[in-house]
Design a protein around this motif. Structure first.
Motif, PDB file in Angstrom:
ATOM      1  N   ARG A   1       0.849  -1.207   0.000  1.00  0.00           N
ATOM      2  CA  ARG A   1       0.000   0.000   0.000  1.00  0.00           C
ATOM      3  C   ARG A   1       0.865   1.230   0.000  1.00  0.00           C
ATOM      4  O   ARG A   1       1.823   1.311   0.770  1.00  0.00           O
TER       5      ARG A   1
ATOM      6  N   MET B   1      -6.685  -8.661   7.144  1.00  0.00           N
ATOM      7  CA  MET B   1      -7.095  -7.321   7.551  1.00  0.00           C
ATOM      8  C   MET B   1      -7.814  -6.629   6.398  1.00  0.00           C
ATOM      9  O   MET B   1      -7.178  -6.180   5.434  1.00  0.00           O
TER      10      MET B   1
ATOM     11  N   GLY C   1      -2.845  -3.982  14.828  1.00  0.00           N
ATOM     12  CA  GLY C   1      -1.545  -3.545  14.298  1.00  0.00           C
ATOM     13  C   GLY C   1      -1.325  -4.066  12.893  1.00  0.00           C
ATOM     14  O   GLY C   1      -2.280  -4.372  12.172  1.00  0.00           O
ATOM     15  N   ASP C   2      -0.050  -4.136  12.492  1.00  0.00           N
ATOM     16  CA  ASP C   2       0.282  -4.626  11.152  1.00  0.00           C
ATOM     17  C   ASP C   2       0.400  -6.149  11.209  1.00  0.00           C
ATOM     18  O   ASP C   2       1.356  -6.688  11.776  1.00  0.00           O
ATOM     19  N   ALA C   3      -0.583  -6.836  10.634  1.00  0.00           N
ATOM     20  CA  ALA C   3      -0.638  -8.290  10.762  1.00  0.00           C
ATOM     21  C   ALA C   3       0.575  -8.959  10.112  1.00  0.00           C
ATOM     22  O   ALA C   3       1.118  -9.930  10.657  1.00  0.00           O
ATOM     23  N   GLY C   4       1.027  -8.442   8.973  1.00  0.00           N
ATOM     24  CA  GLY C   4       2.182  -9.021   8.303  1.00  0.00           C
ATOM     25  C   GLY C   4       3.440  -8.896   9.147  1.00  0.00           C
ATOM     26  O   GLY C   4       4.209  -9.851   9.296  1.00  0.00           O
TER      27      GLY C   4
ATOM     28  N   ALA D   1      -9.181  -3.541   5.486  1.00  0.00           N
ATOM     29  CA  ALA D   1      -9.195  -2.146   5.946  1.00  0.00           C
ATOM     30  C   ALA D   1      -9.997  -1.281   4.965  1.00  0.00           C
ATOM     31  O   ALA D   1     -11.215  -1.219   5.035  1.00  0.00           O
TER      32      ALA D   1
ATOM     33  N   GLY E   1      -4.795   4.467   7.771  1.00  0.00           N
ATOM     34  CA  GLY E   1      -5.533   3.379   7.138  1.00  0.00           C
ATOM     35  C   GLY E   1      -5.479   2.084   7.927  1.00  0.00           C
ATOM     36  O   GLY E   1      -5.829   1.023   7.413  1.00  0.00           O
ATOM     37  N   TYR E   2      -5.068   2.152   9.195  1.00  0.00           N
ATOM     38  CA  TYR E   2      -5.053   0.963  10.047  1.00  0.00           C
ATOM     39  C   TYR E   2      -6.413   0.803  10.726  1.00  0.00           C
ATOM     40  O   TYR E   2      -7.067   1.793  11.072  1.00  0.00           O
ATOM     41  N   ILE E   3      -6.787  -0.451  10.928  1.00  0.00           N
ATOM     42  CA  ILE E   3      -8.075  -0.733  11.555  1.00  0.00           C
ATOM     43  C   ILE E   3      -8.011  -0.405  13.045  1.00  0.00           C
ATOM     44  O   ILE E   3      -7.023  -0.693  13.718  1.00  0.00           O
TER      45      ILE E   3
HETATM   46  N1  URA Z   1      -3.203  -4.063   7.346  1.00  0.00           N
HETATM   47  C1  URA Z   1      -2.799  -4.420   8.602  1.00  0.00           C
HETATM   48  O1  URA Z   1      -1.932  -5.279   8.771  1.00  0.00           O
HETATM   49  N2  URA Z   1      -3.410  -3.822   9.652  1.00  0.00           N
HETATM   50  C2  URA Z   1      -4.370  -2.906   9.511  1.00  0.00           C
HETATM   51  O2  URA Z   1      -4.883  -2.420  10.516  1.00  0.00           O
HETATM   52  C3  URA Z   1      -4.750  -2.544   8.194  1.00  0.00           C
HETATM   53  C4  URA Z   1      -4.158  -3.131   7.142  1.00  0.00           C
END
Ligand code: URA
Length: 212
Positions: free
Chosen positions: A109, A137, A203-206, A139, A196-198
């Motif tokens: 992104r 995620m 957090g950042d799942a990856g 979003a 743009g995070y939920i």
């Molecule tokens: N991707 C993520 O890993 N976390 C989010 O909150 C949004 C997009």
């Protein structure tokens, strides 16, 4: 289990899903436990989403020599994890369908515009297949929609999206882009922050899955 039929979305209410979601949300959950919880939620969402699968029937010979009519998994399933976080779901789902082809799409992104950019794509034949898109995620819905548009152009038999968390805007965008998509989520969160995070999210799942 709650279903929002207007958005073709189902919120899977199950004690194991809820407990795993608690671990995923906790910023102190270590990498290994996060990965295990993500795989577990993926498996449970797939369990729920695959209820409607059409089973094949066949005959087998039992050890006692009798012939039995049995059900067999259809060979129509294709799993499509969106890189990177989708790999966390794949770990939990693949044991149920070990022979299923795995398509992969890598999307990053743009942090300013939040627009998706596809940097990798390997798609097996998808016509007539039951395609499960794994996007933990959901979003803005931008990445999911970029994938769903490509997949539906290949005319699959069915299209299903599995997500741990979804923002309402992401669900609406998916429904607008590909209304035939069945969506299964562990929870629908409040919305998105400026990046743009939920929210409240996890957090950042990856990053949390891969320890980056
Ligand atoms: N991707 C993520 O890993 N976390 C989010 O909150 C949004 C997009």
């Amino acid at each position: 289990m709650e279903a929002s039929s207007s958005l073709n979305a189902t919120e899977v209410a199950h004690p194991l899903v809820a407990a795993s979601l608690g671990l995923l949300r906790d910023k102190n959950t270590p990498k290994a436990a996060f990965a295990a919880a993500l795989a577990g939620v993926g498996a449970l969402l797939f369990w729920e989403a695959s209820r409607a699968l059409r089973l094949a029937t066949t005959q087998v010979t039992t050890p006692g020599g009798a012939v039995a009519d049995v059900s067999a998994r259809p060979d129509t399933i294709v799993l499509l994890p969106i890189l990177r976080a989708g790999l966390g779901f794949l770990r939990g789902i693949e044991p149920w369908v070990p022979g299923a082809p795995v398509a992969t799409v890598g999307i990053s992104r743009d942090h300013t515009t939040l627009e998706p950019r596809i940097y990798h794509e390997t798609l097996p034949p998808l016509a007539g297949r039951d395609v499960f898109v794994l996007e933990p995620m959901l979003a803005t819905g931008g990445s999911a929609c970029a994938v769903l548009e490509r997949v539906r152009a290949a005319q699959p038999a069915s299209l299903t999206l599995l997500s741990v968390l979804a923002a309402p805007v992401g669900l609406a965008t998916v429904h607008q882009t590909a209304p035939e998509t069945r969506v299964f989520v562990a929870a629908i969160d409040e919305g998105l922050d400026a990046r743009g995070y939920i929210v409240p999210g996890l957090g950042d799942a990856g990053d949390r899955l891969l320890g980056t």
